[in-house]
Scaffold this motif. Structure first.
Motif, PDB file in Angstrom:
ATOM      1  N   THR A 160      41.329  41.680  38.338  1.00 30.67           N
ATOM      2  CA  THR A 160      42.321  42.760  38.907  1.00 30.67           C
ATOM      3  C   THR A 160      42.663  43.874  39.062  1.00 30.67           C
ATOM      4  N   LEU A 161      42.937  43.498  37.200  1.00 32.81           N
ATOM      5  CA  LEU A 161      43.933  44.865  37.119  1.00 32.81           C
ATOM      6  C   LEU A 161      43.204  46.074  36.494  1.00 32.81           C
ATOM      7  N   ARG A 162      41.816  45.229  35.673  1.00 33.83           N
ATOM      8  CA  ARG A 162      40.815  46.893  35.939  1.00 33.83           C
ATOM      9  C   ARG A 162      40.311  47.358  37.196  1.00 33.83           C
ATOM     10  N   ALA A 163      40.690  46.624  38.193  1.00 31.61           N
ATOM     11  CA  ALA A 163      39.955  47.158  39.804  1.00 31.61           C
ATOM     12  C   ALA A 163      41.076  47.962  40.140  1.00 31.61           C
ATOM     13  N   ALA A 164      42.280  47.833  39.656  1.00 27.68           N
ATOM     14  CA  ALA A 164      43.749  48.757  39.951  1.00 27.68           C
ATOM     15  C   ALA A 164      43.618  49.709  39.046  1.00 27.68           C
ATOM     16  N   CYS A 165      43.670  49.922  37.857  1.00 25.85           N
ATOM     17  CA  CYS A 165      43.158  50.743  37.151  1.00 25.85           C
ATOM     18  C   CYS A 165      42.138  51.633  37.477  1.00 25.85           C
ATOM     19  N   ASN A 166      40.906  51.601  37.820  1.00 25.92           N
ATOM     20  CA  ASN A 166      39.925  52.176  37.903  1.00 25.92           C
ATOM     21  C   ASN A 166      40.129  53.020  39.316  1.00 25.92           C
ATOM     22  N   ALA A 167      41.007  51.880  40.456  1.00 27.35           N
ATOM     23  CA  ALA A 167      41.507  52.836  41.801  1.00 27.35           C
ATOM     24  C   ALA A 167      42.418  54.230  41.758  1.00 27.35           C
ATOM     25  N   ILE A 168      43.415  53.850  40.931  1.00 27.59           N
ATOM     26  CA  ILE A 168      44.136  54.408  39.974  1.00 27.59           C
ATOM     27  C   ILE A 168      43.253  56.282  39.519  1.00 27.59           C
ATOM     28  N   LEU A 169      42.105  55.991  38.738  1.00 33.16           N
ATOM     29  CA  LEU A 169      41.632  57.179  38.205  1.00 33.16           C
ATOM     30  C   LEU A 169      40.801  57.773  39.200  1.00 33.16           C
ATOM     31  N   LYS A 170      40.135  56.865  40.279  1.00 35.30           N
ATOM     32  CA  LYS A 170      39.451  57.353  40.993  1.00 35.30           C
ATOM     33  C   LYS A 170      40.163  58.379  42.513  1.00 35.30           C
ATOM     34  N   SER A 171      41.452  57.769  42.215  1.00 35.56           N
ATOM     35  CA  SER A 171      42.513  58.303  43.566  1.00 35.56           C
ATOM     36  C   SER A 171      42.523  59.624  43.413  1.00 35.56           C
ATOM     37  N   THR A 172      41.654  60.568  44.581  1.00 30.25           N
ATOM     38  CA  THR A 172      42.094  62.325  44.785  1.00 30.25           C
ATOM     39  C   THR A 172      43.799  62.137  45.539  1.00 30.25           C
ATOM     40  N   MET A 173      44.082  61.545  46.541  1.00 32.41           N
ATOM     41  CA  MET A 173      44.985  61.454  46.717  1.00 32.41           C
ATOM     42  C   MET A 173      46.048  61.543  45.703  1.00 32.41           C
TER      43      MET A 173
END
Length: 151
Positions: free
Chosen positions: A45-58
């Motif tokens: 879950t933490l890894r998914a959150a980190c990846n979401a932050i890294l990939k978020s263009t907005m």
């Protein structure tokens, strides 16, 4: 011979060298798999959150606009000043006021003016959904569990 059946079963354990340590090890081994599975889910879950932050263009766009706005407020020129910004500095945008409007209002209006067809809050919400899920985790508990496996 005069011992009850349960006492007769325990006698071999009592005769073992370091018997209490072995019994404790068995208890740890019995609980290890469920604990490890739960810890693995938390870390995923933490890894998914980190990846979401890294990939978020907005989020990147919001942070860049915030950097430009902060540099303009502090230095009168958006090209001078800080080269990076922290997430915590987003909260200071609501404190900087001109009349009834805050710098956060200006940031939102600027994003709306740039892309009127796009709902930035909705896009951020979708891109960072994993962060919302991860925010419900108790990080100290996860850290403690990780440390217990590193010993």
């Amino acid at each position: 011979e005069k011992l009850r059946d349960i006492e007769q079963m325990v006698i071999p354990l009592a005769c073992l060298n370091r018997g209490s340590a072995r019994v404790r090890l068995l208890c740890i081994a019995r609980n290890a798999k469920p604990q490890f599975t739960m810890l693995s889910k938390s870390l995923a879950t933490l890894r998914a959150a980190c990846n979401a932050i890294l990939k978020s263009t907005m989020l990147r766009e919001v942070m860049l606009l915030t950097l430009e706005l902060g540099n303009y407020i502090n230095h009168g020129d958006s090209s001078q000043g800080a080269k990076a910004i922290s997430i915590g500095s987003l909260l200071t945008l609501r404190d900087f006021k001109i009349g009834k409007s805050t710098a956060l209002h200006f940031l939102c209006a600027s994003m709306l003016r740039e892309h009127p067809e796009r709902d930035a809050a909705e896009v951020l919400s979708k891109e960072l959904r994993a962060v919302t899920v991860a925010s419900k985790l108790q990080v100290l508990v996860v850290q403690t569990q990780v440390r217990s496996y590193s010993r």
